[in-house]
Design a protein around this motif. Structure first.
Motif, PDB file in Angstrom:
ATOM      1  N   GLN A 152       0.721  -1.347   0.125  1.00 34.53           N
ATOM      2  CA  GLN A 152      -0.077  -0.127  -0.160  1.00 34.53           C
ATOM      3  C   GLN A 152       0.982   1.308   0.188  1.00 34.53           C
ATOM      4  OE1 GLN A 152      -3.135   0.159   2.878  1.00 34.53           O
ATOM      5  NE2 GLN A 152      -3.468  -1.979   2.908  1.00 34.53           N
ATOM      6  N   PHE A 153       0.640   2.175  -0.902  1.00 32.07           N
ATOM      7  CA  PHE A 153       1.148   3.698  -0.834  1.00 32.07           C
ATOM      8  C   PHE A 153       0.057   4.618  -0.060  1.00 32.07           C
ATOM      9  CE2 PHE A 153       3.871   1.748  -4.143  1.00 32.07           C
ATOM     10  CZ  PHE A 153       4.861   2.153  -3.762  1.00 32.07           C
ATOM     11  N   GLU A 192       2.033  10.048   3.464  1.00 35.38           N
ATOM     12  CA  GLU A 192       3.294  10.076   3.203  1.00 35.38           C
ATOM     13  C   GLU A 192       3.679  10.775   1.891  1.00 35.38           C
ATOM     14  OE1 GLU A 192       7.165   6.978   2.800  1.00 35.38           O
ATOM     15  OE2 GLU A 192       5.149   6.219   3.053  1.00 35.38           O
ATOM     16  N   TYR A 193       2.882  10.489   1.004  1.00 28.08           N
ATOM     17  CA  TYR A 193       3.201  10.936  -0.503  1.00 28.08           C
ATOM     18  C   TYR A 193       2.252  12.308  -1.094  1.00 28.08           C
ATOM     19  CZ  TYR A 193       6.222   6.872  -0.670  1.00 28.08           C
ATOM     20  OH  TYR A 193       7.435   5.902  -0.547  1.00 28.08           O
ATOM     21  N   ARG A 194       1.233  12.298  -0.547  1.00 36.99           N
ATOM     22  CA  ARG A 194       0.088  13.359  -0.827  1.00 36.99           C
ATOM     23  C   ARG A 194      -0.425  13.173  -2.247  1.00 36.99           C
ATOM     24  NH1 ARG A 194       0.071  19.833  -0.102  1.00 36.99           N
ATOM     25  NH2 ARG A 194      -2.069  19.909  -0.606  1.00 36.99           N
ATOM     26  N   ILE A 213       5.199   9.583  -5.740  1.00 32.81           N
ATOM     27  CA  ILE A 213       5.737   8.204  -5.242  1.00 32.81           C
ATOM     28  C   ILE A 213       7.216   7.917  -6.024  1.00 32.81           C
ATOM     29  CG2 ILE A 213       5.308   5.875  -5.261  1.00 32.81           C
ATOM     30  CD1 ILE A 213       2.158   6.532  -5.218  1.00 32.81           C
ATOM     31  N   PRO A 214       8.026   7.512  -5.298  1.00 36.70           N
ATOM     32  CA  PRO A 214       9.373   7.137  -6.279  1.00 36.70           C
ATOM     33  C   PRO A 214       8.800   5.887  -7.283  1.00 36.70           C
ATOM     34  CG  PRO A 214       9.750   7.412  -3.950  1.00 36.70           C
ATOM     35  CD  PRO A 214       8.369   7.391  -4.262  1.00 36.70           C
ATOM     36  N   TYR A 236       7.530   0.476  -9.156  1.00 37.23           N
ATOM     37  CA  TYR A 236       7.754  -0.664 -10.045  1.00 37.23           C
ATOM     38  C   TYR A 236       8.107  -2.010  -9.390  1.00 37.23           C
ATOM     39  CZ  TYR A 236       7.761   2.674 -13.836  1.00 37.23           C
ATOM     40  OH  TYR A 236       7.360   3.774 -14.512  1.00 37.23           O
ATOM     41  N   LYS A 237       9.182  -1.851  -8.401  1.00 36.23           N
ATOM     42  CA  LYS A 237       9.618  -3.016  -7.750  1.00 36.23           C
ATOM     43  C   LYS A 237       8.390  -3.447  -6.776  1.00 36.23           C
ATOM     44  CE  LYS A 237      12.654  -4.242  -3.709  1.00 36.23           C
ATOM     45  NZ  LYS A 237      13.457  -3.701  -2.673  1.00 36.23           N
TER      46      LYS A 237
END
Length: 282
Positions: free
Chosen positions: A8-9, A13-15, A20-21, A26-27
């Motif tokens: 989960q993202f 944390e990223y808004r 998102i990196p 992908y990983k």
């Protein structure tokens, strides 16, 4: 989601999705085959620009689904409130998507969850004799696929479709449809994992898929009942459900994960839209 193996993202944390990196995304997608994005800002307005990053070509969805959010690549999921059993989206069709995206505009108040099953785990759980059976016996789908035809004519015409397993293909001018037989194995190799996956359309009731006129083995025989019972029992043990929250976005490997829907109360509001990536950039 009720499955701890899914990545989960979180927007906390990223808004925004753009933050998102991508290497991490992908990983985790290649590792898990399923990612949930929750509590992000502006997912609805960013949806297609985000899916574009992973898409070489979108699938043309069935005509029965309504276009949504002002974009031809965003469609309703199937309407109705009845249960839909596990399946891989369009696994019976010439256009079999590699990635599915589910965006929740409004979850149902009660029931109506989306169901999911990791078909790699399902394949690994099957008895050896069952695996041998599906490795050697393709499934024959007799199909009626509505298509858009601008030119009008009469009758049927033999049609060339460059698709492995396709036979007896014809274009029906009067019904604006392609009619064909298509052979597909019940097990496939996942592109993203190189693992075998029991990804198919064998469990779903045919009334949920009007495009499938019949489903048999290649020799026109039915799959043995004991094998179907094993598949049903073991898939049930591996099935988990969504606990949708408004604004959730789920990204899943369609050739690894089966999905379906729980039934829910008639008249209950539930709004889920779907994007289908036919060919992925990953």
């Amino acid at each position: 989601m009720t499955n701890n193996n899914l990545y989960q993202f979180h927007g906390s944390e990223y808004r925004h999705l753009k933050n998102i990196p991508r290497k991490l995304l992908y990983k985790e997608f290649l590792n898990t085959g399923f990612i949930l994005f929750r509590d992000f800002d502006d997912i609805e307005s960013d949806l297609i620009s985000f899916t574009d990053e992973f898409t070489l070509r979108y699938a043309k969805d069935t005509n029965r689904r309504e276009t949504r959010l002002g974009n031809e690549n965003i469609k309703n999921v199937d309407i109705g409130n009845k249960e839909i059993k596990l399946h891989s989206e369009a696994s019976f069709a010439p256009s079999w998507p590699e990635i599915l995206w589910f965006f929740c505009k409004k979850p149902s108040e009660q029931d109506g969850n989306t169901t999911f099953c990791d078909a790699v785990k399902l394949w690994n759980s099957l008895e050896k004799d069952t695996k041998v059976f599906f490795l050697g016996n393709p499934i024959k789908y007799v199909l009626y696929l509505p298509i858009d035809i601008k030119k009008k004519s009469k009758g049927k015409k033999k049609w060339f479709l460059e698709e492995i397993g396709a036979s007896d293909v014809s274009l029906n001018w009067e019904t604006s449809s392609l009619e064909m037989n298509l052979l597909r194995f019940g097990v496939t190799e996942c592109r993203f994992t190189n693992k075998l996956s029991f990804s198919n359309h064998l469990l779903v009731d045919l009334e949920s898929e009007p495009q499938i006129l019949s489903r048999t083995l290649a020799n026109n025989q039915k799959i043995p009942q004991d094998i179907m019972e094993e598949i049903s029992e073991k898939s049930s043990k591996l099935t988990f459900t969504s606990n949708w929250k408004k604004g959730d976005l789920a990204m899943l490997d369609n050739k690894r994960f089966l999905h379906g829907r729980e039934s829910f109360k008639e008249g209950s509001e539930r709004d889920i839209v779907l994007v289908q990536t036919l060919k992925a950039k990953i």
